[in-house]
Design a protein around this motif. Structure first.
Motif, PDB file in Angstrom:
ATOM      1  N   ILE A  17      13.461  65.011  14.073  1.00  0.00           N
ATOM      2  CA  ILE A  17      14.837  65.095  14.562  1.00  0.00           C
ATOM      3  C   ILE A  17      14.700  65.637  16.138  1.00  0.00           C
ATOM      4  N   SER A  71      12.441  64.361  18.152  1.00  0.00           N
ATOM      5  CA  SER A  71      12.246  63.476  18.765  1.00  0.00           C
ATOM      6  C   SER A  71      13.583  62.541  18.987  1.00  0.00           C
ATOM      7  N   LEU A  72      14.733  62.999  18.370  1.00  0.00           N
ATOM      8  CA  LEU A  72      15.935  62.421  18.451  1.00  0.00           C
ATOM      9  C   LEU A  72      16.658  63.287  19.347  1.00  0.00           C
ATOM     10  N   GLY A  73      16.072  64.167  20.002  1.00  0.00           N
ATOM     11  CA  GLY A  73      16.822  64.940  20.873  1.00  0.00           C
ATOM     12  C   GLY A  73      17.541  66.379  20.328  1.00  0.00           C
TER      13      GLY A  73
END
Lengths: 264, 295
Positions: B171, B173-175
């Motif tokens: 999560i 890496s999903l900003g």
């Protein structure tokens, strides 16, 4: 588009096990460049990707993505520009969430997350289309928990999630290394297709020299935290595994011959 | 167990069930074992009691309690995320600090609310008998909390919170800023615990600095008993299970306290032992069942 300038990073600084993981790395990738990154164990390949992703800050040097200096951006903020696929298929997805929930999480990469519904009805059609392109039948399983999928299916889903919102840079960290050979080939083919379709700028770390040669238009070899070989364009197309090994010895000298075992 | 005792257990089960849902959010969703609740339950009670005795509307006092509880949660989560103190230790630090703070807020170890206005007054005003009014109020609040939490966890923010507990690396890496999510989530959890404390104080007619002792264990017992009995097939189901688990837990305690065998009976001081045995039983049941069936 991404540019690394004189990037250095040491771990355990000042301690007995100090390691200079990256040393003065300078790499420029133009828009649409697809670079493969190889090197022996401990060469700094994963460290390089982690540095770009923002897992840690550099000791020296700067990183800019799409013209923006991201050197001091934390990892979650860089995610607005950078997407990532990990080696471990379990790391790229949420096991207890459904396929559509995972895709919806990815579709909001780098956007504000508020109190709107987590999955919108109109997104589902888009997800079905996108899943259809990878040909695994996942488009019929939107409500299945991702924990039920195989490693290969999860990695394919992660590839899709990484590119659902077009990233300025795509980072692939040995993303086929944990898969069986057949699945690895499928994921690699999917990777090539997705990168070509969206004309993505990508950095792919791999242990496999053949893959490193077959994919992409650039090749970067790291050794002890430095870029020791860089090949591009027509030279890259004519490159063979033997050429690559020769170049490697040339730079490092015969003393490191044993490393060829790790590279092939 | 008398009908009166059963009614009382149901009432308590619903009131403490709101706390159990709070514990579910920190313990299960965020994977954050949070002992702050032993302090934030009496904090909610203290804030509500002081507000009511100062003339604040009892319903408004609940909101103040929720805010205070959330702030206590924020402190714990900030100690953990920004100052890198182990979550368990961070929550113990906040918990012991709250002991002093709660006494400061109340100006003493307790405040009596006998005869003071309460959230039950309007319901009694509707003609519902007093001994059922608290049951009605607790049921309404518990159901409202269940619905709100389930709704929240289906929003974009809620989905990010579920993912933070499930796979923080992904999560991020999903900003998503996982620190922010943890601070918000532990805050929400303790806000609910404080709400539970405020309702209980108004019901029992007093806020007491010692009323929070064992909250985390009761909360965990409720969550685990609920999971064992009612399943975890979905997040919504798990949240309902936490509430029902709390009711079952209070009924089990009421049953144990009413239990007599020859000259033996349990005393209230045996509660901790009963709770511990109940949690051990619920946690080991699936494992034991598997082993017995494997033979």
């Amino acid at each position: 588009m991404i540019s690394l300038s004189e990037c250095s990073k040491a771990f355990h600084r000042g301690g007995a096990n100090e390691v200079q993981a990256l040393e003065g790395i300078t790499i420029e990738l133009d828009e649409g460049d697809f670079a493969t990154v190889i090197g022996s164990n401990g060469a700094g390949k994963s460290t390089l990707l982690n540095a770009v992703a923002g897992v840690f800050f550099l000791d020296q040097g700067t990183i800019s993505v799409a013209g923006r200096d991201v050197t001091r951006w934390p990892e979650y903020k860089r995610a607005t520009l950078i997407a990532r696929v990990f080696q471990n298929p379990l790391l790229g997805t949420c096991p207890s969430a459904t396929i559509e929930q995972n895709l919806a999480l990815a579709r909001r990469r780098g956007k504000r997350r508020g109190l709107a519904p987590g999955v919108l009805q109109r997104e589902r059609a888009q997800f079905i289309d996108a899943l259809g392109t990878i040909g695994l039948g996942l488009e019929h399983r939107l409500r299945d928990r991702v924990g039920l999928l195989s490693g290969g299916q999860r990695q394919a889903l992660t590839m899709l999630m990484a590119t659902l919102v077009r990233p300025e840079v795509l980072l692939l960290d040995e993303h086929t290394a944990a898969l069986d050979p057949k699945t690895a080939r499928q994921i690699l083919a999917l990777t090539r297709d997705i990168i070509a379709e969206h004309k993505l700028t990508a950095l792919m770390v791999t242990h496999n020299m053949k893959d490193a040669i077959a994919l992409g238009n650039r090749l970067i070899m790291l050794h002890q935290g430095r870029v020791v070989v860089g090949v591009a364009g027509a030279d890259k197309q004519q490159l063979t595994v033997d050429d690559l090994l020769r170049k490697f010895y040339q730079v490092q000298g015969e003393a490191l011959a044993n490393d060829s075992m790790l590279l092939t | 167990m008398t009908a009166y005792a059963a009614l009382g257990a149901l009432e308590q089960g619903l009131a403490y069930g709101i706390m159990a849902i709070g514990v579910f959010i920190s313990f299960r969703i965020l994977d954050f074992p949070d002992l702050t609740v032993d302090g934030s339950l009496p904090l909610g009670a203290a804030v509500s009691a002081v507000a009511i005795t100062s003339g604040v509307n009892p319903y408004l006092s609940l909101i103040l309690a929720i805010v205070a509880g959330s702030m206590a949660g924020w402190v714990t989560a900030i100690l953990n995320t920004k100052f890198k103190i182990l979550h368990l230790l961070a929550s113990i630090l906040t918990m012991i600090a709250l002991y002093s703070i709660n006494i400061r807020i109340m100006g003493g170890p307790n405040i009596a609310l006998i005869g003071a206005p309460s959230v039950f007054d309007p319901v009694i005003g509707l003609g519902i008998p007093a001994h059922l009014a608290s049951l009605v109020v607790f049921a309404v609040f518990a159901v409202a909390v269940v619905i709100l939490v389930i709704w929240f966890l289906r929003t974009e923010f809620g989905q990010a919170m579920l993912a933070t507990g499930d796979n923080p690396q992904m999560i991020t890496s999903l900003g998503v800023n996982t620190h922010f999510i943890i601070i918000a989530g532990v805050g929400l959890s303790n806000g609910l615990v404080a709400l539970s404390g405020a309702l209980i104080a108004q019901n029992q007619g007093a806020a007491d600095v010692g009323m929070g002792i064992g909250t985390i264990i009761a909360g965990l017992a409720s969550v685990i008993v609920g999971e064992t009995l009612f399943g975890t097939a979905s997040v919504a189901r798990s949240i309902i299970a936490a509430l029902l688990g709390s009711v079952v837990y209070r009924l089990a305690i009421a049953f144990a306290l009413g239990f007599e065998w020859g000259g033996f009976s349990f005393s209230p001081s045996d509660l901790n032992l009963i709770t511990a045995l109940l949690v051990v039983g619920a946690m080991s049941a699936p494992h034991l069942k598997k082993r017995l069936l494997a033979r």
